[in-house]
Design a protein around this motif. Structure first.
Motif, mmCIF file in Angstrom:
data_model
loop_
_atom_site.group_PDB
_atom_site.id
_atom_site.type_symbol
_atom_site.label_atom_id
_atom_site.label_comp_id
_atom_site.label_asym_id
_atom_site.label_seq_id
_atom_site.Cartn_x
_atom_site.Cartn_y
_atom_site.Cartn_z
ATOM 1 N N TRP A 153 6.804 18.283 -3.827
ATOM 2 C CA TRP A 153 5.921 18.940 -2.852
ATOM 3 C C TRP A 153 4.840 17.982 -2.371
ATOM 4 O O TRP A 153 4.544 17.929 -1.170
ATOM 5 N N VAL A 154 4.271 17.208 -3.270
ATOM 6 C CA VAL A 154 3.252 16.225 -2.896
ATOM 7 C C VAL A 154 3.848 15.194 -1.929
ATOM 8 O O VAL A 154 3.196 14.798 -0.949
ATOM 9 N N VAL A 155 5.073 14.761 -2.194
ATOM 10 C CA VAL A 155 5.749 13.842 -1.274
ATOM 11 C C VAL A 155 5.862 14.483 0.111
ATOM 12 O O VAL A 155 5.637 13.829 1.141
ATOM 13 N N GLY A 156 6.195 15.785 0.141
ATOM 14 C CA GLY A 156 6.279 16.492 1.412
ATOM 15 C C GLY A 156 4.940 16.552 2.135
ATOM 16 O O GLY A 156 4.868 16.337 3.351
ATOM 17 N N LEU A 157 3.865 16.824 1.391
ATOM 18 C CA LEU A 157 2.531 16.887 2.000
ATOM 19 C C LEU A 157 2.121 15.531 2.562
ATOM 20 O O LEU A 157 1.550 15.445 3.662
ATOM 21 N N LEU A 158 2.412 14.469 1.827
ATOM 22 C CA LEU A 158 2.105 13.120 2.311
ATOM 23 C C LEU A 158 2.920 12.792 3.560
ATOM 24 O O LEU A 158 2.431 12.108 4.472
ATOM 25 N N SER A 159 4.142 13.289 3.615
ATOM 26 C CA SER A 159 4.977 13.081 4.802
ATOM 27 C C SER A 159 4.370 13.776 6.017
ATOM 28 O O SER A 159 4.399 13.242 7.127
ATOM 29 N N VAL A 160 3.831 14.970 5.795
ATOM 30 C CA VAL A 160 3.168 15.697 6.886
ATOM 31 C C VAL A 160 1.998 14.887 7.427
ATOM 32 O O VAL A 160 1.842 14.721 8.648
ATOM 33 N N VAL A 161 1.166 14.384 6.532
ATOM 34 C CA VAL A 161 -0.001 13.593 6.933
ATOM 35 C C VAL A 161 0.437 12.332 7.687
ATOM 36 O O VAL A 161 -0.144 11.972 8.727
ATOM 37 N N ALA A 162 1.462 11.656 7.180
ATOM 38 C CA ALA A 162 1.948 10.421 7.826
ATOM 39 C C ALA A 162 2.498 10.705 9.220
ATOM 40 O O ALA A 162 2.209 9.972 10.179
ATOM 41 N N LEU A 163 3.275 11.781 9.344
ATOM 42 C CA LEU A 163 3.836 12.123 10.650
ATOM 43 C C LEU A 163 2.745 12.566 11.620
ATOM 44 O O LEU A 163 2.812 12.274 12.823
ATOM 45 N N ALA A 164 1.740 13.274 11.112
ATOM 46 C CA ALA A 164 0.622 13.687 11.970
ATOM 47 C C ALA A 164 -0.115 12.468 12.510
ATOM 48 O O ALA A 164 -0.475 12.414 13.700
ATOM 49 N N TYR A 165 -0.335 11.480 11.652
ATOM 50 C CA TYR A 165 -1.009 10.254 12.091
ATOM 51 C C TYR A 165 -0.153 9.513 13.118
ATOM 52 O O TYR A 165 -0.664 9.020 14.134
ATOM 53 N N PHE A 166 1.150 9.455 12.880
ATOM 54 C CA PHE A 166 2.064 8.808 13.825
ATOM 55 C C PHE A 166 2.005 9.486 15.190
ATOM 56 O O PHE A 166 1.918 8.821 16.231
ATOM 57 N N LEU A 167 2.037 10.828 15.189
ATOM 58 C CA LEU A 167 1.964 11.558 16.458
ATOM 59 C C LEU A 167 0.620 11.329 17.141
ATOM 60 O O LEU A 167 0.553 11.227 18.379
ATOM 61 N N GLY A 168 -0.447 11.232 16.352
ATOM 62 C CA GLY A 168 -1.770 10.987 16.925
ATOM 63 C C GLY A 168 -1.867 9.614 17.566
ATOM 64 O O GLY A 168 -2.434 9.469 18.658
ATOM 65 N N MET A 169 -1.326 8.613 16.904
ATOM 66 C CA MET A 169 -1.342 7.256 17.468
ATOM 67 C C MET A 169 -0.516 7.203 18.745
ATOM 68 O O MET A 169 -0.891 6.523 19.716
ATOM 69 N N ARG A 170 0.605 7.922 18.739
ATOM 70 C CA ARG A 170 1.444 7.941 19.946
ATOM 71 C C ARG A 170 0.717 8.628 21.103
ATOM 72 O O ARG A 170 0.783 8.165 22.258
ATOM 73 N N GLU A 171 0.005 9.716 20.811
ATOM 74 C CA GLU A 171 -0.782 10.383 21.841
ATOM 75 C C GLU A 171 -1.909 9.477 22.335
ATOM 76 O O GLU A 171 -2.199 9.418 23.539
ATOM 77 N N GLU A 172 -2.525 8.760 21.408
ATOM 78 C CA GLU A 172 -3.631 7.869 21.773
ATOM 79 C C GLU A 172 -3.152 6.768 22.718
ATOM 80 O O GLU A 172 -3.823 6.445 23.707
ATOM 81 N N LYS A 173 -1.981 6.204 22.436
ATOM 82 C CA LYS A 173 -1.428 5.164 23.307
ATOM 83 C C LYS A 173 -1.073 5.728 24.679
ATOM 84 O O LYS A 173 -1.313 5.097 25.716
ATOM 85 N N ARG A 174 -0.505 6.921 24.688
ATOM 86 C CA ARG A 174 -0.141 7.548 25.967
ATOM 87 C C ARG A 174 -1.375 7.828 26.815
ATOM 88 O O ARG A 174 -1.406 7.526 28.016
ATOM 89 N N LEU A 175 -2.409 8.394 26.197
ATOM 90 C CA LEU A 175 -3.633 8.715 26.922
ATOM 91 C C LEU A 175 -4.353 7.461 27.395
ATOM 92 O O LEU A 175 -4.917 7.426 28.502
ATOM 93 N N ALA A 176 -4.347 6.418 26.560
ATOM 94 C CA ALA A 176 -4.982 5.160 26.946
ATOM 95 C C ALA A 176 -4.264 4.543 28.143
ATOM 96 O O ALA A 176 -4.903 4.014 29.067
ATOM 97 N N ALA A 177 -2.932 4.623 28.131
ATOM 98 C CA ALA A 177 -2.158 4.072 29.252
ATOM 99 C C ALA A 177 -2.425 4.829 30.546
ATOM 100 O O ALA A 177 -2.386 4.258 31.637
ATOM 101 N N GLU A 178 -2.726 6.128 30.408
ATOM 102 C CA GLU A 178 -3.015 6.951 31.586
ATOM 103 C C GLU A 178 -4.486 6.898 31.987
ATOM 104 O O GLU A 178 -4.877 7.501 32.987
ATOM 105 N N GLY A 179 -5.299 6.201 31.185
ATOM 106 C CA GLY A 179 -6.723 6.088 31.474
ATOM 107 C C GLY A 179 -7.493 7.363 31.237
ATOM 108 O O GLY A 179 -8.577 7.562 31.796
#
Length: 436
Positions: free
Chosen positions: A181-207
């Motif tokens: 379960w802890v591995v699953g929770l850490l996976s959630v956090v890692a995927l959330a950070y990945f999605l956030g970085m991807r959103e940040e790059k998209r928004l930065a590219a769009e200004g």
């Protein structure tokens, strides 16, 4: 004959529940009772039902008091400082916002309710997503991943159902899975950070981030009724109480039901000492508690008839003839891998009380521990899978709050929650919980 009767019983249960011909409560009682009468068991069927109900009584008691316990603490505002701290920390940075979303949903889901998790998380975080032009489907996906993975808690519906169906203490199912379960929770956090970085790059590219004050803090507003119920001075005492209750349950110091019974009494006494206030807090959460308790008792009647009549044993012995002996050891890992997609096919009651017992009994005939099938099932069946399943009301609450169409939500989120289930299945194999 018994095997065929059992198969027909389970199929009728699945069809009537999934097509809404009968409610789960009615189907779990009427369908097996009719099968037992057809099978010639007569009034003995009532004894079968009593046996099943007796075996799950402690599980039902635990769930009732768990709902009331966490409801009282939520009313008292135990989550408020945590929510406010998360909002203050994330500011206006996309990667922090997605991380904060995941952490907030994980914390709020401590009470085991998907509806409550979404009702708190989405309104708190949605203004931040809209302000920065972050995609709402990302918010829905992160809330779904977090709530789904956290739903493996021992007082969560799937784990309770698995334990009830197998007639074992809920800690026997959950405790060996804590590392997974802890591995699953850490996976959630890692995927959330990945999605956030991807959103940040998209928004930065769009200004879109050039005119944003990243130090701005979003403030969550409470209604007058919520403010009246809050007990901010009791925050640390409530935190300590929560830790004590969970520790006593998981460690086995006290039975799970007794842990939450005592916790509920203490929570009422320290937060709402007046008798009238105590009655109102219990009444406020009684509907949800009674609804789930009714389902669990009905499930006890179902499993009592299926087991005591010999139908489950006959089905398992028949099915075992079609399972290669070399394949049997891989059954828990296979069930774990398929558990999330099962959420799209079966509602929790149909699966845990109809399908899973047959798989568990088949595995048992090959010398395996049936608990492993229950543990494999909770890796996805109405855990990671519940917030994308069209068979649960919480899915529609989530997409309603975020304004994301169901198809878009499923297309974006299913690969993510499926990946988490696979990661946890692999972890269960690596940790030696599932044989290979």
């Amino acid at each position: 004959m018994l095997a065929l009767l059992g198969l027909v019983t389970i199929l009728v249960l699945l069809v009537t529940v999934m097509t809404n011909k009968l409610s789960p409560l009615v189907a779990l009682i009427v369908v097996p009772l009719a099968a037992a009468l057809i099978g010639g068991f007569g009034l003995e069927s009532a004894k079968f039902m009593v046996t099943g109900i007796t075996k799950i009584s402690s599980v039902a008691a635990m769930f009732v008091f768990a709902i009331v316990f966490f409801g009282i603490l939520s009313d008292a505002g135990m989550m408020d400082p945590i929510i406010n701290r998360i909002l203050k920390t994330v500011g206006m940075k996309p990667a922090r916002i997605t991380l904060g979303t995941a952490i907030l949903a994980l914390v709020v889901h401590l009470d085991g309710s998907g509806a409550v998790t979404f009702l708190v998380t989405i309104p708190a975080m949605l203004p931040l997503y809209d302000r920065l032009k972050m995609r709402r489907v990302v918010l829905a996906a992160i809330a779904a991943m977090a709530a789904g993975t956290a739903n493996m808690l021992p007082w969560g519906g799937p784990t309770l159902r698995a334990a009830t169906s197998l007639n074992v203490p809920v800690t026997d199912v959950f405790n060996p899975m804590i590392g997974v379960w802890v591995v699953g929770l850490l996976s959630v956090v890692a995927l959330a950070y990945f999605l956030g970085m991807r959103e940040e790059k998209r928004l930065a590219a769009e200004g879109a981030l050039t005119d944003v004050d990243h130090t701005e803090v979003h403030v969550r507003e409470l209604s007058d009724e919520e403010k009246e119920l809050r007990r901010p001075k009791m925050f640390w005492l409530n935190i300590l109480l929560t830790i004590a209750v969970i520790a006593a349950m998981i460690s086995g110091t006290l039975p799970a039901a007794i842990s939450f019974m005592l916790g509920t009494v203490v929570a009422l006494m320290i937060n709402y000492p007046q008798v009238d206030a105590q009655k109102k807090r219990v009444d406020a959460h009684a509907k949800a508690a009674l609804m789930m308790a009714s389902i669990l008792f009905a499930a006890g009647a179902f499993t009592g008839i299926m087991r005591e009549s010999g139908m489950l044993k006959a089905m398992a012995e028949t099915a075992a003839n079609f399972v290669p002996a070399d394949f049997a050891s891989h059954m828990p890992a296979l069930v774990g891998a398929l558990s999330m997609p099962f959420s799209l096919l079966f509602d929790p009651d149909s699966y845990y009380f109809g399908v899973m017992p047959v798989i568990a009994d088949v595995y048992k005939t090959f010398g395996g521990d049936p608990i492993a099938i229950g543990q494999a099932s909770i890796l996805g069946q109405m855990t990671t899978g519940f917030p994308v399943s069209p068979l649960t009301a919480s899915t529609f609450l989530l997409i309603g709050l975020t304004g994301v169409p169901l198809g878009e939500h499923q297309k974006f989120t299913i690969p993510l929650v499926f990946a988490i289930s696979i990661i946890m299945t692999v972890a269960a194999v690596v940790f030696g919980i599932f044989p290979i």
